[in-house]
Scaffold this active site. Structure first.
Site, PDB file in Angstrom:
ATOM      1  CB  ALA A  96       3.069  -1.594  -1.039  1.00 43.19           C
ATOM      2  CD  GLU A 116      -0.950   5.044  -1.711  1.00 43.69           C
ATOM      3  OE1 GLU A 116      -0.316   4.306  -1.918  1.00 43.69           O
ATOM      4  OE2 GLU A 116      -2.068   5.229  -2.297  1.00 43.69           O
ATOM      5  CD  GLU A 156       2.271   4.496  -5.641  1.00 41.73           C
ATOM      6  OE1 GLU A 156       2.723   5.704  -6.181  1.00 41.73           O
ATOM      7  OE2 GLU A 156       1.980   4.267  -4.456  1.00 41.73           O
TER       8      GLU A 156
END
Ligand code: CAA
Length: 259
Positions: free
Chosen positions: A67, A116, A136
């Site tokens: 992200a 993901e 993460e």
């Protein structure tokens, strides 16, 4: 190639190509990219000309490096929760549940949300230079687009725990050994190999392929009874033209001609 702001797409020989196109940012998935992914997968899933999909990243360095961290600082707790939910919805409802086979061609870094996204695809193949990880925890976060759920199912709880808790990256060969990717291919042959896999699938019954995907997905869905989904689909397929053609072709010792 048709261009969105953050991705490109094309359709050729019944294959829909989706290319995340933010090469300077290592194809990091900003929120606009999620919007565009939602749009293109809706389009490909309902376009009869598209029989399978290849998802990859622009350039030679990254599939998607996660992200977009640069968008994180301004998010409230509620906005972050919603961002995670949006990622889940798009990856689960549009990629994993696509009735058409989706292949992730992992052409470099697949990290965080990028890995993901690959985990939601039906098949993963990787180039020799690919590196994968869920880093993460090094940001004070956990995977938010399904990584804690899909990775253990694919490689087992113990290996997934180690990858997620250390945040370490693994190379393509290790990913292959763990069953995270099905094949490791030279980078310049990666897309050709994904095309070859899809072209093989296209020789099979389209309706059978779609039902196989749905039944396999149902095995992991706590809200569905996978055995029942399989039995219903098996029965349903006996009523299709493809079934009649497939069995007639076998008995006549010829190649089936579906549709
Ligand atoms: N978000 C935003 N920008 C990113 C990015 C990301 N996830 N990953 C890389 N970039 C940007 C860098 O900031 C840099 O941009 P600038 O040139 O503007 O500085 C550019 O891409 C090139 O990156 P690097 O200079 O860092 O390249 P490198 O070769 O030195 O390192 C890397 C490559 C190891 C992949 C490193 O970029 C990296 O660690 N990226 C972050 C990976 C990450 O932590 N991903 C998880 C994100 S969180 C998430 O995904 C949450 C979720 O589950 C939904």
């Amino acid at each position: 190639m048709v261009q969105y702001s953050n991705l490109k797409y094309a359709i050729k020989d019944h294959i829909g190509y989706v290319i995340i196109n933010r090469e300077p940012q290592l194809n990091a998935l900003n929120q606009e990219t999620l919007d565009e992914l939602q749009d293109i997968f809706k389009h490909f899933n309902s376009d009869d000309h598209v029989r399978g999909i290849i998802l990859t990243g622009a350039g030679h360095k990254a599939f998607a490096a996660g992200a977009d961290i640069k968008e994180f600082m301004d998010l409230s707790v509620i906005q972050a929760r919603w961002l995670s939910e949006r990622g889940h919805i798009i990856f689960t409802d549009l990629i994993e549940a696509s009735p058409k086979p989706v292949i992730a061609a992992i052409n470099g870094y697949a990290l965080g949300g990028g890995l993901e996204m690959a985990l939601a695809c039906h098949i993963r193949i990787a180039s020799e230079n690919a590196k994968m990880g869920l880093p993460e925890v090094s940001l004070g976060l956990i995977p938010g687009y399904g990584g804690t759920q899909r990775l253990p199912k694919l490689i087992g709880k113990g290996q997934a725990m180690q990858m997620i808790l250390t945040g370490d990256m693994i190379d393509a060969q290790r990913a292959y050994e763990l069953g995270l990717v099905n094949e490791v291919i030279a980078q310049d042959k990666l897309i050709a190999r994904a095309e070859e896999i899809l072209q093989k699938i296209f020789t099979r019954s389209r309706v059978a392929v779609a039902n196989a995907i749905a039944a396999i997905n149902a095995a992991e869905d706590k809200e569905q009874n996978g055995n029942k989904v399989e039995m219903d689909a098996f029965g349903h397929l006996f009523g299709t033209e493809d079934f009649k053609e497939g069995v007639s072709a076998f008995l006549a010792k010829r190649t089936p001609n579906f549709e």
